[in-house]
Motif scaffolding. Structure first.
Motif, PDB file in Angstrom:
ATOM      1  N   ILE A  22       0.826  -1.222   0.000  1.00 36.87           N
ATOM      2  CA  ILE A  22       0.000   0.000   0.000  1.00 36.87           C
ATOM      3  C   ILE A  22       0.853   1.261   0.000  1.00 36.87           C
ATOM      4  CG2 ILE A  22      -1.631   1.342   1.363  1.00 36.87           C
ATOM      5  CD1 ILE A  22      -2.968  -0.799  -0.245  1.00 36.87           C
ATOM      6  N   ALA A  25       2.759   1.830  -3.202  1.00 35.51           N
ATOM      7  CA  ALA A  25       1.984   2.302  -4.354  1.00 35.51           C
ATOM      8  C   ALA A  25       1.509   3.743  -4.195  1.00 35.51           C
ATOM      9  CB  ALA A  25       0.779   1.390  -4.569  1.00 35.51           C
ATOM     10  N   ALA A  53       2.010  -6.591  -4.353  1.00 30.72           N
ATOM     11  CA  ALA A  53       0.581  -6.810  -4.107  1.00 30.72           C
ATOM     12  C   ALA A  53       0.124  -8.148  -4.686  1.00 30.72           C
ATOM     13  CB  ALA A  53      -0.223  -5.666  -4.718  1.00 30.72           C
ATOM     14  N   CYS A  88      -4.748  -2.442  -3.738  1.00 25.27           N
ATOM     15  CA  CYS A  88      -3.523  -2.006  -4.399  1.00 25.27           C
ATOM     16  C   CYS A  88      -3.520  -2.365  -5.883  1.00 25.27           C
ATOM     17  CB  CYS A  88      -2.324  -2.652  -3.701  1.00 25.27           C
ATOM     18  SG  CYS A  88      -0.724  -2.043  -4.267  1.00 25.27           S
TER      19      CYS A  88
END
Length: 295
Positions: A22, A25, A53, A88
């Motif tokens: 998370i 990104a 992810a 994600c």
């Protein structure tokens, strides 16, 4: 005898990988929007986040299957890793879907002769003009029954309302001259596109052409440039329609013509109307025996 229930290692790693994916990104998006990192570095960091992810998604699915069979603990970690990994990967899935819907182009224009101020001639589209026209049917030249300066003011107001970064502003000096606005648009992921809008005089009115091109080389713009042209020109259509409607409603109405007067003919004779009869009752007859006696 006490039975020891252990926590699934797959669930633990699924939660760890998803929690790491998370920020991996989100942080590049913030840095890219602030132009701290280049677009190439942004693409590389987002690719690493997608890989992490994906690993978290696989680990969470394996953890859920093993937990169902073994009865170990870790359902919350497995579901948490699954949800975070899907969040994600959602932008990546959306990008793949948009890339399949629109042609692979990074430069869309209503007139190929329209020049850009920042980009060096734009980029060669990867599809033919027919594919671009089929994907963006409303991205066409507009003609309005207004003067070029008035249409230019409407265009400038829309550009300001939409928050675009204006780099070139050339207003039409006279009614018969042309005007142009060049601006830079930053998408929510930080990609930067250049937009050029030209207002020219044509057939007693004004003609508007628009071009939108990506400043960073890429395989596809995911339909962003074509959609931007369509949305802006539709908004300009509504603005011009409002100006025309207000001009019609605000125009003074012509006074009504007086009714024609009848000409009098001298040969006509005026016949007076009969006087209405007296509506009072007649006086009583003095020889009427039924009449009441006088006082």
């Amino acid at each position: 005898m006490r039975i020891l229930i252990r926590t699934s290692k797959w669930a633990i790693w699924a939660r760890r990988l998803a929690s790491f994916a998370i920020p991996l990104a989100v942080i590049p998006v913030i840095l890219h929007r602030q132009q701290v990192i280049a677009t190439e570095a942004f693409h590389a960091m987002e690719l690493v986040a997608a890989v992490v992810a994906g690993m978290a998604l696989v680990a969470s699915l394996v953890a859920l299957v093993r937990l169902w069979i073994s009865g170990d603990r870790g359902w919350d970690r497995a579901f948490g890793g699954l949800v975070l990994s899907l969040i994600c990967l959602a932008p990546l899935a959306y990008g793949v879907l948009e890339a399949s819907r629109y042609p692979r182009v990074t430069d869309v224009s209503t007139d190929p002769e329209l020049k850009l101020a920042l980009a060096a001639g734009g980029q060669t589209p990867g599809e033919t003009g027919g594919a671009i026209e089929a994907a963006f049917p409303n991205a066409k030249t507009r003609s309005y029954p207004l003067g070029a300066p008035q249409v230019y003011d409407l265009v400038a107001k829309l550009v300001s309302d939409w928050g675009w970064d204006v780099r070139l502003r050339q207003a039409p000096a006279t009614v018969r001259s042309d005007g142009q606005i060049d601006a830079v648009v930053t998408t929510w992921l930080g990609w930067r596109d250049e937009v050029a809008i030209r207002v020219a005089t044509a057939n007693g009115g004004a003609k508007v052409d628009m071009r939108s091109a990506s400043l960073t080389p890429s395989f596809s713009d995911l339909g962003a440039n074509g959609q931007r042209i369509e949305e802006f020109l539709v908004a300009l259509d509504n603005a011009v329609t409002g100006v025309l409607r207000d001009s019609v409603l605000g125009a003074p109405s012509e006074p009504a013509a007086p009714p024609p007067q009848e000409t009098r003919n001298d040969t006509d004779t005026v016949v007076p109307a009969e006087r209405p009869s007296d509506l009072r009752p007649p006086p009583p007859d003095p020889f009427d025996t039924e009449a009441p006696p006088p006082d």
